[in-house]
Motif scaffolding. Structure first.
Motif, PDB file in Angstrom:
ATOM      1  N   ALA A   1       0.811  -1.219   0.000  1.00 35.00           N
ATOM      2  CA  ALA A   1       0.000   0.000   0.000  1.00 35.00           C
ATOM      3  C   ALA A   1       0.842   1.267   0.000  1.00 35.00           C
ATOM      4  O   ALA A   1       0.452   2.276  -0.582  1.00 35.00           O
ATOM      5  CB  ALA A   1      -0.936  -0.008   1.207  1.00 35.00           C
ATOM      6  N   ASN A   2       2.011   1.229   0.659  1.00 30.63           N
ATOM      7  CA  ASN A   2       2.844   2.433   0.751  1.00 30.63           C
ATOM      8  C   ASN A   2       3.882   2.547  -0.362  1.00 30.63           C
ATOM      9  O   ASN A   2       4.787   3.376  -0.285  1.00 30.63           O
ATOM     10  CB  ASN A   2       3.544   2.476   2.111  1.00 30.63           C
ATOM     11  CG  ASN A   2       4.436   1.254   2.335  1.00 30.63           C
ATOM     12  OD1 ASN A   2       4.412   0.307   1.549  1.00 30.63           O
ATOM     13  ND2 ASN A   2       5.205   1.287   3.412  1.00 30.63           N
ATOM     14  N   HIS A   3       3.772   1.729  -1.375  1.00 32.26           N
ATOM     15  CA  HIS A   3       4.743   1.774  -2.484  1.00 32.26           C
ATOM     16  C   HIS A   3       4.553   3.069  -3.285  1.00 32.26           C
ATOM     17  O   HIS A   3       3.413   3.503  -3.517  1.00 32.26           O
ATOM     18  CB  HIS A   3       4.556   0.566  -3.400  1.00 32.26           C
ATOM     19  CG  HIS A   3       5.692   0.351  -4.349  1.00 32.26           C
ATOM     20  ND1 HIS A   3       5.755   0.970  -5.580  1.00 32.26           N
ATOM     21  CD2 HIS A   3       6.826  -0.401  -4.237  1.00 32.26           C
ATOM     22  CE1 HIS A   3       6.857   0.601  -6.201  1.00 32.26           C
ATOM     23  NE2 HIS A   3       7.530  -0.235  -5.404  1.00 32.26           N
ATOM     24  N   PRO A   4       5.660   3.716  -3.710  1.00 37.18           N
ATOM     25  CA  PRO A   4       5.540   4.984  -4.454  1.00 37.18           C
ATOM     26  C   PRO A   4       4.658   4.881  -5.690  1.00 37.18           C
ATOM     27  O   PRO A   4       3.968   5.845  -6.045  1.00 37.18           O
ATOM     28  CB  PRO A   4       6.996   5.293  -4.828  1.00 37.18           C
ATOM     29  CG  PRO A   4       7.807   4.623  -3.771  1.00 37.18           C
ATOM     30  CD  PRO A   4       7.062   3.381  -3.414  1.00 37.18           C
ATOM     31  N   SER A   5       4.665   3.734  -6.363  1.00 36.66           N
ATOM     32  CA  SER A   5       3.852   3.595  -7.577  1.00 36.66           C
ATOM     33  C   SER A   5       2.362   3.730  -7.283  1.00 36.66           C
ATOM     34  O   SER A   5       1.587   4.137  -8.152  1.00 36.66           O
ATOM     35  CB  SER A   5       4.125   2.242  -8.240  1.00 36.66           C
ATOM     36  OG  SER A   5       3.713   1.169  -7.390  1.00 36.66           O
ATOM     37  N   ARG A   6       1.949   3.402  -6.063  1.00 32.33           N
ATOM     38  CA  ARG A   6       0.550   3.533  -5.681  1.00 32.33           C
ATOM     39  C   ARG A   6       0.274   4.877  -5.015  1.00 32.33           C
ATOM     40  O   ARG A   6      -0.792   5.451  -5.194  1.00 32.33           O
ATOM     41  CB  ARG A   6       0.151   2.384  -4.753  1.00 32.33           C
ATOM     42  CG  ARG A   6       0.289   1.003  -5.409  1.00 32.33           C
ATOM     43  CD  ARG A   6      -0.164  -0.091  -4.480  1.00 32.33           C
ATOM     44  NE  ARG A   6      -1.592  -0.021  -4.223  1.00 32.33           N
ATOM     45  CZ  ARG A   6      -2.236  -0.774  -3.339  1.00 32.33           C
ATOM     46  NH1 ARG A   6      -1.554  -1.662  -2.614  1.00 32.33           N
ATOM     47  NH2 ARG A   6      -3.537  -0.653  -3.156  1.00 32.33           N
TER      48      ARG A   6
ATOM     49  N   MET B   1      -5.391   3.546  -4.693  1.00 29.28           N
ATOM     50  CA  MET B   1      -5.129   3.940  -3.313  1.00 29.28           C
ATOM     51  C   MET B   1      -6.021   5.116  -2.951  1.00 29.28           C
ATOM     52  O   MET B   1      -6.096   6.100  -3.692  1.00 29.28           O
ATOM     53  CB  MET B   1      -3.660   4.339  -3.159  1.00 29.28           C
ATOM     54  CG  MET B   1      -3.296   4.894  -1.796  1.00 29.28           C
ATOM     55  SD  MET B   1      -3.607   3.735  -0.454  1.00 29.28           S
ATOM     56  CE  MET B   1      -2.488   2.403  -0.940  1.00 29.28           C
ATOM     57  N   ALA B   2      -6.707   5.018  -1.832  1.00 32.90           N
ATOM     58  CA  ALA B   2      -7.593   6.096  -1.377  1.00 32.90           C
ATOM     59  C   ALA B   2      -7.465   6.251   0.121  1.00 32.90           C
ATOM     60  O   ALA B   2      -7.258   5.275   0.844  1.00 32.90           O
ATOM     61  CB  ALA B   2      -9.042   5.804  -1.761  1.00 32.90           C
TER      62      ALA B   2
END
Length: 400
Positions: free
Chosen positions: A273-278, A310-311
């Motif tokens: 969830a915390n990946h830069p792509s998301r 991601m929201a």
């Protein structure tokens, strides 16, 4: 009203089963035996069959009429009107009632008194009852007749307040223990469980399995139940709020679903969830300032998560100044105002639009009158439905 009923059909699947005792029928409908006796005494919806020992038994037609009565009362129809409709129901309607009986809330009424109608009682929800599958026998167990529950008096829970709209049509929804039940039946059961303050029953009805769809779950089940509750005047005791029971169960189901979905995504090799792509395509979801519980905002965030987006939901006090600060800090792909209110406060929308005129802003508004208060501009879009809101946001995410 008269206690006479149309003559039973001599054919059909309903007429082929032996008669049932009051306890067995009560379990089938999810009501107390005392309720069935009241319906018999007041409306003539009692057993019409008899055994060799002259014991009265409910025939399949009797049960079908009671299913009609139970469904209508769950939907807010006055008992006297529901009973009239059940008595006057034809063979075709009774067949439909038998085949499509929804999962009904099961209530056990207990009393320590031996009076016919005791003054003290306690009601406990014990889950939901599903109609038997086609071909399943509805006769009592061979070992003997089920023991009847103690009698008790029904509790006044709520008064319908104003006209309620019809339920959404039954469509494919989330996989759960009651997924086979018609949507309207699940909505009625959910409202009834919330009015009885039954956390367990609400949890069971709101299960959102790993293959479920949060958008369908919201539009076909939770939102109709939430709106029905908002139209009811409830006689509650201290610490009792049906809306809180429903909201807590719904939020718990969404949290569990999202956690399981994220876990499965990572196990399949996807980014966390915390990946830069998301995080680069994050969506900020605001609730209307006066929203008691922003359920629609949470449902939208879960529906976006189900699509790999991601929201994050902005909760707690958020002045216009603070909202603009959050947008500036997070730099979202889009901002959404999700609400079930007909005329929400739009100050946040105006403030964010003025500070970030190029940022796409989507506002969920069903009422046309409220749309005139939106800021005029190419990046501010009013959307009438939850599904439309989800699709518009996903389109922006994919385009960036």
């Amino acid at each position: 009203m008269t206690s006479s009923r149309p003559a039973e059909s001599s054919g059909g699947s309903r007429a082929s089963s032996p008669g049932l005792a009051v306890a067995a029928v009560a379990r089938r409908l999810g009501v107390a035996p005392a309720t069935l006796r009241t319906w018999d005494r007041r409306y003539g919806l009692g057993p019409s069959g008899r055994t060799a020992g002259s014991h009265r038994r409910y025939t399949p037609d009797d049960v079908a009429r009671l299913l009609v009565m139970r469904r209508l009362t769950l939907e807010g129809v006055a008992p006297v009107d529901a009973a009239r409709a059940a008595v006057e129901a034809g063979d075709a309607e009774l067949e439909v009632a038998t085949r499509s009986a929804p999962a009904l809330p099961a209530v056990q009424v207990e009393s320590d008194l031996d009076d016919e109608e005791p003054e003290e009682f306690a009601e406990t929800f014990v889950g939901t009852l599903q109609a038997p599958e086609p071909g399943e026998e509805s006769t009592p167990p061979p070992s003997g007749e089920p023991k009847e529950e103690p009698r008790g008096r029904a509790r006044l829970r709520a008064l319908p307040g104003g006209a309620t709209g019809g339920d959404a049509p039954a469509v494919a929804g989330p996989r759960s223990a009651t997924a086979a039940a018609p949507t309207s039946g699940r909505v009625s059961a959910l409202v009834d469980a919330a009015l009885a303050y039954s956390r367990t029953a609400c949890d069971n009805l709101l299960v959102l399995g790993p293959d479920g769809d949060p958008a369908t779950w919201w539009t076909d089940l939770v939102e109709p139940a939430w709106l029905r509750l908002s139209e009811r005047t409830v006689l509650a005791g201290p610490g009792e709020m049906p809306e809180v029971v429903l909201a807590t169960a719904a939020l718990r189901a969404l949290r569990h679903y999202t956690e399981e979905f994220e876990r499965a995504m990572v196990e399949a090799g996807g980014p966390p969830a915390n990946h830069p792509s998301r995080m680069r395509k994050i969506v900020l979801v605001f609730a209307a300032p006066d929203e008691v519980v922003p359920l629609s905002a949470h449902a939208l965030a879960a529906a976006l998560a189900a699509q790999g987006a991601m929201a994050r939901i902005v909760t707690g006090p958020a002045s216009t100044h603070r909202s603009v600060e959050l947008v500036t800090m997070v730099r979202p792909t889009a901002v959404v105002l999700a609400t079930t209110q007909n005329k929400p406060d739009l100050d946040v929308v105006h403030a964010v639009n003025e500070s970030h005129p190029d940022l796409p802003i989507f506002v969920g508004l069903r009422a046309d009158a409220a749309a005139t208060d939106l800021p005029f501009g190419p990046t501010v879009q009013r959307v009438r439905s939850f599904t439309g809101l989800l699709h518009e946001v996903l389109a922006v995410i994919k385009a960036r």
